[in-house]
Each structure stands twice: as C-alpha cells, then as structure tokens.
Design a protein around this motif. Structure first.
Motif, short mmCIF file in Angstrom:
data_model
loop_
_atom_site.label_atom_id
_atom_site.label_comp_id
_atom_site.label_asym_id
_atom_site.label_seq_id
_atom_site.Cartn_x
_atom_site.Cartn_y
_atom_site.Cartn_z
N VAL A 30 10.35 3.06 -12.10
CA VAL A 30 10.75 3.35 -10.71
C VAL A 30 9.62 2.90 -9.75
O VAL A 30 8.57 3.09 -10.00
N ILE A 31 10.03 2.10 -8.55
CA ILE A 31 9.17 1.88 -7.53
C ILE A 31 9.42 2.83 -6.65
O ILE A 31 10.43 2.95 -5.96
N TRP A 32 8.22 3.44 -6.32
CA TRP A 32 8.17 4.51 -5.36
C TRP A 32 7.66 3.69 -4.02
O TRP A 32 6.77 3.24 -3.64
N VAL A 33 8.51 4.57 -2.75
CA VAL A 33 8.06 3.85 -1.36
C VAL A 33 8.05 5.08 -0.46
O VAL A 33 8.69 6.29 -0.91
N GLU A 34 7.63 5.15 0.42
CA GLU A 34 7.53 6.19 1.57
C GLU A 34 8.69 6.35 2.45
O GLU A 34 8.86 7.41 2.97
N ARG A 35 9.30 5.27 2.85
CA ARG A 35 10.46 5.23 3.96
C ARG A 35 11.70 4.39 3.29
O ARG A 35 11.66 3.39 2.49
N GLU A 36 13.04 4.78 4.02
CA GLU A 36 14.02 4.26 3.47
C GLU A 36 14.03 2.50 3.93
O GLU A 36 14.56 1.78 3.10
N GLY A 37 13.15 2.46 4.95
CA GLY A 37 13.36 0.91 5.37
C GLY A 37 12.54 0.04 4.32
O GLY A 37 12.77 -1.31 4.24
N GLN A 38 11.50 0.62 4.01
CA GLN A 38 10.56 -0.14 2.83
C GLN A 38 11.46 -0.36 1.37
O GLN A 38 11.46 -1.42 0.82
N LYS A 39 12.37 0.59 1.32
CA LYS A 39 13.21 0.55 0.28
C LYS A 39 14.15 -0.67 0.26
O LYS A 39 14.09 -1.57 -0.55
N ALA A 40 14.56 -0.97 1.48
CA ALA A 40 15.48 -2.08 1.67
C ALA A 40 14.69 -3.38 1.58
O ALA A 40 15.16 -4.42 0.98
N ILE A 41 13.49 -3.40 2.15
CA ILE A 41 12.72 -4.35 1.71
C ILE A 41 12.25 -5.06 0.31
O ILE A 41 12.43 -6.07 -0.15
N VAL A 42 11.83 -3.81 -0.43
CA VAL A 42 11.95 -4.06 -1.65
C VAL A 42 13.09 -4.70 -2.50
O VAL A 42 12.98 -5.71 -3.51
N ILE A 43 14.06 -4.31 -2.21
CA ILE A 43 15.45 -4.52 -2.91
C ILE A 43 15.65 -5.97 -2.30
O ILE A 43 16.19 -6.84 -3.10
N TYR A 53 0.87 -1.22 0.06
CA TYR A 53 0.10 -0.17 -0.03
C TYR A 53 1.00 1.31 -0.05
O TYR A 53 0.28 2.52 -0.40
N ALA A 54 2.05 0.97 0.39
CA ALA A 54 2.86 2.22 0.65
C ALA A 54 3.92 2.32 -0.99
O ALA A 54 4.86 3.06 -0.92
N THR A 55 3.70 1.52 -1.72
CA THR A 55 4.32 1.48 -2.91
C THR A 55 3.61 2.00 -4.35
O THR A 55 2.17 1.48 -4.37
N THR A 56 4.09 2.43 -5.25
CA THR A 56 3.52 2.53 -6.69
C THR A 56 4.71 2.46 -7.65
O THR A 56 5.84 2.42 -7.39
N VAL A 57 4.29 2.62 -8.97
CA VAL A 57 5.54 2.26 -10.03
C VAL A 57 5.31 3.20 -11.01
O VAL A 57 3.90 3.60 -11.41
N GLU A 58 6.15 4.08 -11.48
CA GLU A 58 6.08 4.97 -12.59
C GLU A 58 7.07 4.53 -13.73
O GLU A 58 8.27 4.38 -13.35
N ILE A 59 6.53 4.61 -14.89
CA ILE A 59 7.40 4.19 -16.09
C ILE A 59 7.93 5.45 -16.58
O ILE A 59 7.46 6.35 -16.81
N GLU A 60 9.35 5.59 -16.33
CA GLU A 60 10.14 6.58 -16.74
C GLU A 60 10.46 6.64 -18.24
O GLU A 60 10.61 7.65 -19.06
N GLN A 61 10.80 5.32 -18.82
CA GLN A 61 10.77 5.27 -20.30
C GLN A 61 10.46 4.07 -21.00
O GLN A 61 10.38 2.87 -20.20
#
Length: 313
Positions: free
Chosen positions: A248-261, A226-234
């Motif tokens: 680009v996968i957008w998240v709200e916090r750095e901790g969420q970024k680590a989970i996605v990666i 629910y804190a993620t969305t996707v934007e096509i840049e190209q």
C-alpha cells in the motif's frame, strides 16, 4: 546492537585470525550528502535506496562488509534536520541520535566545500557521544580545482576535531580503500557478528517497501514523495516459486492519490514495474507485485501511524 563481548574475552578459535576486527560504524550527515551511495559503494551492493532528493533515507540501514581483515557493520542513518517541525522529521532525528549512540566509530559525511548549520548540529551530536570521528568529504569529483578544498578543510579542522580526513567520491568509488583501511584499524579485535555472505540484517519485506518508495522518490513531483510511504501488507512465497507481494502506498490527500495513480493508472503501473524488476534482481526470484494507493490525512504528523509504518528509534 553493541556486542557486549570484549576482544580480550573472545576465545582465539572464534576469530578467523588473531587480528580480525569487527565493529559498528555510523555513516552520518545532513540530508543529501551521499551517505546511501557511499554505503552501497563500501559494501559493493546496492542496498540503500538512492534518489537526488533529500530525506530519501528514512530508516537505519545496516550494511555488512566482510573481508579477510575484518567485518565492518555500517549503519546508514537518515539526514539530521534542524528545526524539525513535523513528527516525521522528529522521528528521523531520533533515529539518527539513537544510531550514533550505539556505534564504536562515526564517519561524518559532508559535501565537498560545504559546511552548514545542519553539519554543525550533527558534529555537536557526535561530540556528545565521545567516540572517534572521521571526516569524509564526498563528491570531490564535482570539484574542478581540488586544491581549492585545502583552505576549506584547514579552517574546518582547525575548529573541529576529527581523527582523520578522507576525500572520496562514492559515485566514482574513489578513495574508498583508504577509508576502509582506516576504519578497520580503529575497530576492536572481535569475532564477526554476521556470516561472511550476509549483507544486511533487514528482511526482504522491508527491502521490498524501500524499493517501491525509491520509485516514488524518482518519479513523482518534487514535493509529493515526502507525503508518501509504503506498507507491505503481504509477502509470501508461493508453491510455484513466485514471491507474492501486496503493498500500500499511503498519501495524505486525495489529490496526491490521483498523482500517484496517474492518467489511466499509467504512473502506478510504471512504479510497480520498475520496483518489481529491482526486487527480482535483489531477491533472485520472480515477483508478483500488487500496489494500492490509500489516503490517510495527516499521517506524517501522527506518531501512532509512524510507528505502524516502521518509523521507530
């Protein structure tokens, strides 16, 4: 979205046959009742993304089903939420209300044996539009004793007006022929809006973003999607026939970024690999997909960011 031409005004040579029918039909319901699975089953193509979690559908998706009898333009809508406190939820509710104001017919989809406050809120919103309403009871395959549904339906239809009631299993593709025939009979005589081979008006760019988001919904921790969305840049087609897509996968916090990666990038790689395979099947060509994960705090409550990401009415 409404076709301004009335059936009586259309020249006969525009109609495939004199009784050809065409119109927009909203598939509406609270979150997680199976609207997207139903849309995919009705058009015979996996167009809308599907996951077990609510709020999988965030955009209106047009699915086109064309037959000799007519062309049904199904509008898959986000689930209607009550007490929407975040800008994202308010945006989704606006999308639902906008969609149901632009159709000739609405199919309210509910879960077999359940009628909640959110179902009631949607019924009231549909009643305001003064359009024909069908009740579609989905997931009947999960009911061991289907006769137990009869008192539930009798009580429900005693308090709420529907033109007809349909029992279906979108997952098992049961009850869909009768539903399709009923819908067609209620649509106006009108020339088709789209070509017979078209299945949606959405672009490949939009569909690519949805396929990445689907993998996020399927693979990540329960609350994180629910804190993620996707934007096509190209999105470009290269001379070698490859579709090159940067997302680009957008998240709200750095901790969420680590989970996605994930550890060593394993999670992001798995998301990309699965999304790419789905894209190649849908787009019928090879795809080169690159994913990045970026942080934008509070984007879910930022109206400007929501518009940038395509969350519009």
């Amino acid at each position: 979205m409404n076709d301004e031409r009335e059936g009586d005004d259309i020249a006969e040579n525009e109609l495939p046959h004199p009784d050809f029918r065409c119109g927009f039909v909203a598939l509406a319901g609270r979150p997680n009742v199976g609207k997207s699975t139903l849309l995919n089953a009705l058009i015979g193509f996996r167009l809308s993304i599907v996951s077990p979690r609510p709020q999988t559908t965030r955009h209106r998706i047009l699915g086109i089903a064309t037959s000799e009898a007519g062309q049904i333009l199904y509008v898959d809508t986000p689930g209607l939420h009550r007490g929407a406190k975040r800008a994202m939820n308010r945006s989704l509710n606006r999308a639902v209300r906008s969609a149901i104001s632009e159709v000739e017919l609405a199919a309210q989809v509910i879960e077999a044996g359940r009628w909640t406050d959110e179902d009631e809120a949607l019924y009231e919103a549909l009643a305001e539009q003064k359009i024909p309403r069908l009740l579609v009871i989905n997931k009947v395959d999960l009911s061991k004793d289907k006769t137990a549904l009869l008192p539930f339906v009798a009580e429900l239809t005693g308090k709420h007006h529907f033109e007809s009631v349909h029992y279906v299993s979108a997952l098992k593709r049961k009850g869909l022929d009768a539903l399709t025939s009923d819908i067609l009979a209620r649509l106006p005589v009108r020339a088709p809006v789209f070509g017979e081979d078209e299945i949606t008006d959405r672009s490949e760019r939009f569909l690519a973003a949805e396929m990445v988001r689907e993998q996020l919904m399927l693979r990540l921790d329960e609350e994180l999607p629910y804190a993620t969305t996707v934007e096509i840049e190209q999105f470009k087609d290269r001379p070698d026939g490859l579709a090159e897509i940067h997302a680009v996968i957008w998240v709200e916090r750095e901790g969420q970024k680590a989970i996605v990666i994930g550890q060593g990038g394993a999670q992001l790689k798995a998301i990309g690999t699965s999304a790419r395979r789905h894209m190649e099947r849908m787009f019928d060509r090879k795809v080169f997909l690159r994913l990045w994960v970026k942080v934008r705090e509070g984007w879910v409550d930022d109206e400007a960011m929501l518009k940038q990401f395509g969350y519009t009415d």
